[in-house]
Design a protein around this motif. Sequence first.
Motif, mmCIF file in Angstrom:
data_model
loop_
_atom_site.group_PDB
_atom_site.id
_atom_site.type_symbol
_atom_site.label_atom_id
_atom_site.label_comp_id
_atom_site.label_asym_id
_atom_site.label_seq_id
_atom_site.Cartn_x
_atom_site.Cartn_y
_atom_site.Cartn_z
ATOM 1 N N PRO A 1 7.138 3.595 5.684
ATOM 2 C CA PRO A 1 7.269 2.130 5.832
ATOM 3 C C PRO A 1 7.785 1.679 7.201
ATOM 4 N N PRO A 2 8.900 2.242 7.719
ATOM 5 C CA PRO A 2 9.303 1.802 9.061
ATOM 6 C C PRO A 2 8.286 2.163 10.133
ATOM 7 N N GLY A 3 7.598 3.306 9.967
ATOM 8 C CA GLY A 3 6.557 3.663 10.928
ATOM 9 C C GLY A 3 5.398 2.678 10.894
ATOM 10 N N ALA A 4 5.025 2.238 9.695
ATOM 11 C CA ALA A 4 3.939 1.263 9.575
ATOM 12 C C ALA A 4 4.329 -0.066 10.221
ATOM 13 N N PHE A 5 5.560 -0.512 9.978
ATOM 14 C CA PHE A 5 5.985 -1.773 10.593
ATOM 15 C C PHE A 5 6.050 -1.643 12.108
ATOM 16 N N LEU A 6 6.526 -0.499 12.604
ATOM 17 C CA LEU A 6 6.591 -0.301 14.053
ATOM 18 C C LEU A 6 5.194 -0.377 14.662
ATOM 19 N N GLY A 7 4.199 0.221 13.999
ATOM 20 C CA GLY A 7 2.831 0.136 14.494
ATOM 21 C C GLY A 7 2.303 -1.287 14.485
ATOM 22 N N LEU A 8 2.580 -2.027 13.407
ATOM 23 C CA LEU A 8 2.143 -3.428 13.343
ATOM 24 C C LEU A 8 2.816 -4.268 14.427
ATOM 25 N N HIS A 9 4.094 -4.017 14.669
ATOM 26 C CA HIS A 9 4.798 -4.790 15.704
ATOM 27 C C HIS A 9 4.237 -4.467 17.086
ATOM 28 N N LEU A 10 3.907 -3.229 17.355
ATOM 29 C CA LEU A 10 3.326 -2.888 18.653
ATOM 30 C C LEU A 10 1.974 -3.565 18.843
ATOM 31 N N ILE A 11 1.161 -3.595 17.794
ATOM 32 C CA ILE A 11 -0.130 -4.287 17.883
ATOM 33 C C ILE A 11 0.077 -5.778 18.139
ATOM 34 N N ALA B 1 0.812 -1.211 0.000
ATOM 35 C CA ALA B 1 0.000 0.000 0.000
ATOM 36 C C ALA B 1 0.846 1.263 0.000
ATOM 37 N N LEU B 2 2.016 1.209 0.608
ATOM 38 C CA LEU B 2 2.894 2.384 0.669
ATOM 39 C C LEU B 2 3.808 2.508 -0.544
ATOM 40 N N ALA C 1 15.819 0.374 3.309
ATOM 41 C CA ALA C 1 15.206 0.187 1.992
ATOM 42 C C ALA C 1 14.335 1.373 1.607
ATOM 43 N N ALA C 2 13.576 1.894 2.563
ATOM 44 C CA ALA C 2 12.741 3.062 2.264
ATOM 45 C C ALA C 2 13.581 4.302 2.019
ATOM 46 N N LEU C 3 14.708 4.417 2.712
ATOM 47 C CA LEU C 3 15.570 5.587 2.542
ATOM 48 C C LEU C 3 16.156 5.659 1.141
ATOM 49 N N VAL C 4 16.512 4.510 0.577
ATOM 50 C CA VAL C 4 17.093 4.510 -0.768
ATOM 51 C C VAL C 4 16.028 4.441 -1.848
ATOM 52 N N THR C 5 14.764 4.207 -1.469
ATOM 53 C CA THR C 5 13.694 4.107 -2.471
ATOM 54 C C THR C 5 13.010 5.445 -2.687
ATOM 55 N N PHE C 6 12.718 6.163 -1.610
ATOM 56 C CA PHE C 6 11.959 7.412 -1.701
ATOM 57 C C PHE C 6 12.879 8.595 -1.428
ATOM 58 N N SER C 7 12.720 9.623 -2.215
ATOM 59 C CA SER C 7 13.488 10.850 -2.003
ATOM 60 C C SER C 7 12.824 11.763 -0.986
ATOM 61 N N ASN C 8 11.494 11.651 -0.856
ATOM 62 C CA ASN C 8 10.762 12.461 0.110
ATOM 63 C C ASN C 8 10.901 11.849 1.496
ATOM 64 N N ILE C 9 11.244 12.664 2.495
ATOM 65 C CA ILE C 9 11.497 12.161 3.836
ATOM 66 C C ILE C 9 10.236 11.594 4.468
ATOM 67 N N GLY C 10 9.081 12.189 4.149
ATOM 68 C CA GLY C 10 7.827 11.676 4.691
ATOM 69 C C GLY C 10 7.520 10.285 4.176
ATOM 70 N N LYS C 11 7.684 10.077 2.864
ATOM 71 C CA LYS C 11 7.450 8.746 2.301
ATOM 72 C C LYS C 11 8.476 7.745 2.795
#
Length: 377
Positions: free
Chosen positions: A269-279, A221-222, A255-265
């Motif tokens: 991905p790491p933020g989404a995984f962190l949320g999934l891991h906390l759940i 999705a991201l 992987a996200a750092l070398v894939t996206f040039s925009n810092i928000g994008k």
Amino acid sequence: MNPDRRVEKAATLLAFLAVGAILYFAAAAFIPVAIALFFALLLSPAVDALQRLRIPRALAAAIVMLALLLVGAAIVDAVSAPAKEWFARAPQTIRKIEQRIKPVRNVIAQVDAVKERADQLAEGPHAAAAPLPPQNSGGSYAFEMTQSLLEALTVLPFTLFFLAGGPPLLARMAGALAGSERSAASLRVTEAIRAELGRYFGTVALINFGLGLATWGAMTALGMPNALLWGTVAAVLNFIPFLGPITTLGIIAIAALVTFSNIGKALAPPGAFLGLHLIESQLVQPLFVGHRLEVSALIILLAVWFGFWFWGIPGVVLAVPLLVALKVAAEHLDGWRPVREFLSPSPQWRPLKITQPDGSVSKRVRTVLSERVSRSA
């Protein structure tokens, strides 16, 4: 304390240290057996289910092992292409990372230059040149790789042997080691460990599989390329407490750092995984695994650390299963209550009050002391 009791405790401690030394220095021989025994405990419920369908146990064990190998081969085949692509792009990836962290590297280089200049001033003009580090040959690395490959191949026949032998084999081995007087207790504890360990890690495997699917969907999705690879990494590494999720988070972040040039994008991905891991860790696992086999987080962290020091990566993988098996044994053996309480998390624990407000010894302390005196006598 009774002198015989002291001799017994000293002999137990020496035996424990001797076994630890043997396992440490003969790790190459014991690691495949330990991993095979762990897999046999996990897969034995599936073999038992096939055996109830009137399939011979040896054939049932072969079917389960073949199914496991086919599933593993399918997963490797599915992720091999994206993994090869990432390895092929490794030089470009490293250059992108260097460009992104160039400002940080410049600051570190300036700090190192100042430190080096200060060291030169402190040593004086006649400081000796540092010796060159010795050059390591590739022979030891090749030997280690060959040894690891042989250990991995040895696990398969050992696992098949333990599965084909079945629970009676493991129970007979434990009973024989314990002696005739404690054979019944050993059989009961062995069966309890087999059942509880299989149920516990079977549930954990399903939870990790769900985490992998959720990570795969989130990365898709991201817009992360090779989302299946990241879902597989998340599911596999989540079996390793603490270190596994942290490693997955770092890999996805790079992987996200070398894939996206925009810092928000790049942070999504790491933020989404962190949320999934906390759940998964705070809601899903306590709900489905429960608290009966829960082990203190501090004990798990120490076990993972000492397991890595003792046996490397296999020690990390086997650390939690050993703790769970130890806790199951403590629940089924008389006199092992301190071990069970030591392993269990106890948020309701309160310090023991030695004296009451009037200065007298509390009733609880007197009870504990009297029990200890009666046991030592």
